[in-house]
Enzyme design. Structure first.
Site, PDB file in Angstrom:
ATOM      1  N   SER A  29      37.059   2.630 -11.737  1.00 16.79           N
ATOM      2  CA  SER A  29      38.351   3.295 -11.621  1.00 16.79           C
ATOM      3  C   SER A  29      38.617   3.432 -10.123  1.00 16.79           C
ATOM      4  O   SER A  29      37.857   4.087  -9.408  1.00 16.79           O
ATOM      5  CB  SER A  29      38.326   4.676 -12.287  1.00 16.79           C
ATOM      6  OG  SER A  29      39.585   5.321 -12.152  1.00 16.79           O
ATOM      7  N   SER A  30      39.665   2.786  -9.654  1.00 15.53           N
ATOM      8  CA  SER A  30      39.912   2.701  -8.212  1.00 15.53           C
ATOM      9  C   SER A  30      40.146   4.073  -7.595  1.00 15.53           C
ATOM     10  O   SER A  30      40.483   5.051  -8.281  1.00 15.53           O
ATOM     11  CB  SER A  30      41.137   1.818  -7.942  1.00 15.53           C
ATOM     12  OG  SER A  30      40.947   0.520  -8.431  1.00 15.53           O
ATOM     13  N   GLN A  31      39.972   4.150  -6.279  1.00 13.57           N
ATOM     14  CA  GLN A  31      40.236   5.376  -5.547  1.00 13.57           C
ATOM     15  C   GLN A  31      41.693   5.771  -5.753  1.00 13.57           C
ATOM     16  O   GLN A  31      42.599   4.945  -5.566  1.00 13.57           O
ATOM     17  CB  GLN A  31      39.948   5.170  -4.066  1.00 13.57           C
ATOM     18  CG  GLN A  31      40.155   6.413  -3.220  1.00 13.57           C
ATOM     19  CD  GLN A  31      39.949   6.125  -1.737  1.00 13.57           C
ATOM     20  OE1 GLN A  31      39.807   4.982  -1.328  1.00 13.57           O
ATOM     21  NE2 GLN A  31      39.946   7.172  -0.929  1.00 13.57           N
TER      22      GLN A  31
END
Length: 429
Positions: free
Chosen positions: A69-71
């Site tokens: 889950s990307s920043q």
């Protein structure tokens, strides 16, 4: 934990992103306040879920990240680059947990259409469950090679990649409607940048650019991965080069040069780590590869794990955490190496990129390794020319794409970058 406590975490993250000025538009802010990230990250503590960090969800056989889950900060930046509007048709390539697709669906609303494609079936299966649980059952989830897009629901007003690519495929351009926007983490030369392109006739023209870092696109159009060449018996001491590149000198010679003291000189140019990654490295890459006839080889010199503490290489940048390593950027020629470094005796801090930044100023030095000074002279010229040119930043690039077969002579302030199927015309403002 009840809903009000969860909302406190959620709203605290939103305020953090607003304070950092990466979340500036009402529609993207509303989506972050509405879509519950914790439903897409089961088992993770809420204080971690609602912090501004990327969270790994799947690893490969060697421990490398294959899904995350990307920043939230870069998610917000890219969604604002995408300039979503209610009712639009959107294609996402790289489903991951499904959280980003839910944010997109929240913005385009029930009158819009969101399709998300991932090459990993288990990710699609899990994302489907999470999207349904969060109330976004209208999002289409497709198992497929994202390099081909998803023609069944084309054309799209917007296309976004949440994986890094070094190419723009025919499918993305063809499936994008006239005036539509494509946002992708693009490896133009060296580091990735999130580029928002607008489709204007046969061209794609950049609207905005931000630095970023994503896992690579998989499938048919995956980029060839860099090659690590061990420098001696321990593979943790290595030279990393682009795929297909040939070293201009034997590995044993490089090992011998590294054992020697070398000669250091200051460049007179002060930088931060951000400026190195975002601006100088791309400038050097464009200059060396496209203005100098590809003389020599740009590479990364690294010492990983315990070797990072042993002062085996010139110290330019340190990475902490699970990827602990010390690095230097180098130009390799047949008779010598030019290695960028911090001032002699100054060791770069080990930065955990998930939680820290290093914005301290330092003078950039060069270490000449080997008998020849040509590589050092050229690298010094690149660095000082960048400084004298006003320290041009890749954030102010203007990029146009042309079909690969188009004849084009770049102007004096332009760089021509040849890609499969595409010519890039890069100009610094």
């Amino acid at each position: 934990m009840n809903d009000s406590e969860i909302q406190k975490y959620q709203h605290a993250l939103v305020e953090q992103l607003k304070k950092a000025r990466v979340l500036t538009t009402p529609q993207v802010e509303a989506a972050f306040r509405k879509v519950p990230r914790h439903l897409f990250l089961p088992g993770e503590p809420l204080d971690k879920v609602y912090s501004d960090v990327a969270i790994v969800r799947k690893r490969g056989e060697e421990g490398q990240w294959t899904s995350s889950s990307s920043q939230p900060a870069i998610m917000a930046i890219m969604l604002e680059q995408l300039d979503l509007q209610p009712g639009q048709r959107v294609l996402e390539i790289g489903t991951g947990t499904g959280f980003n697709a839910a944010l997109i669906a929240s913005i385009v609303g029930t009158g819009g259409n969101v399709a998300t494609v991932d090459i990993q079936p288990d990710l699609i299966e899990d994302a489907r469950v999470r999207l349904d649980a969060a109330g976004y059952d209208q999002v289409q989830t497709i198992v497929g090679d994202g390099g081909y897009g998803y023609p069944a629901a084309a054309p799209y007003d917007r296309i976004i990649l949440t994986v890094g690519s070094d190419v723009i495929t025919h499918a993305w351009k063809e499936q994008l409607a006239p005036g539509g926007i494509l946002v992708l983490p693009f490896a133009i030369v060296g580091p990735q940048h999130s580029v928002a392109f607008e489709k204007r006739g046969e061209e794609l023209v950049s609207r905005s650019i931000h630095p970023c870092g994503f896992m690579p696109l998989q499938g048919t159009f995956a980029a060839a991965q860099p090659v690590r060449t061990p420098l001696g018996a321990d593979p943790r001491l290595f030279l990393m080069t682009r795929a297909g590149a040939e070293l201009p000198v034997e590995v044993d010679v490089i090992v011998d040069w590294l054992r020697q003291a070398g000669s250091d000189r200051g460049t007179g140019v002060t930088v931060t780590s951000d400026e190195l990654e975002r601006d100088l490295f791309t400038w050097v890459g464009l200059q060396q590869l496209h203005k100098e006839g590809q003389q020599g080889l740009l590479a990364t010199l690294g010492a990983a794990g315990d070797l990072a503490d042993q002062n085996l290489i010139p110290s330019l940048a340190g990475m902490g955490g699970e990827w602990k390593a010390m690095y230097s950027a180098v130009l390799v020629e047949a008779d010598g190496i030019a290695a960028l470094m911090r001032p002699p005796g100054q060791i770069a801090p080990f930065i955990d990129v998930m939680h820290q930044e290093d914005n301290t100023l330092f003078e950039l030095y060069l270490r000449q390794l080997g008998p020849g000074a040509h590589a050092s002279q050229r690298m010094l010229k690149y660095v000082q020319n960048w400084d004298q040119a006003g320290r041009p930043t890749s954030l102010r690039w203007q990029i146009r794409t042309l079909p690969a077969e188009t004849a084009y002579q770049p102007a004096a302030d332009e760089f021509l970058v040849e890609k499969p199927w595409t010519k890039l015309i890069v100009r610094y403002q």
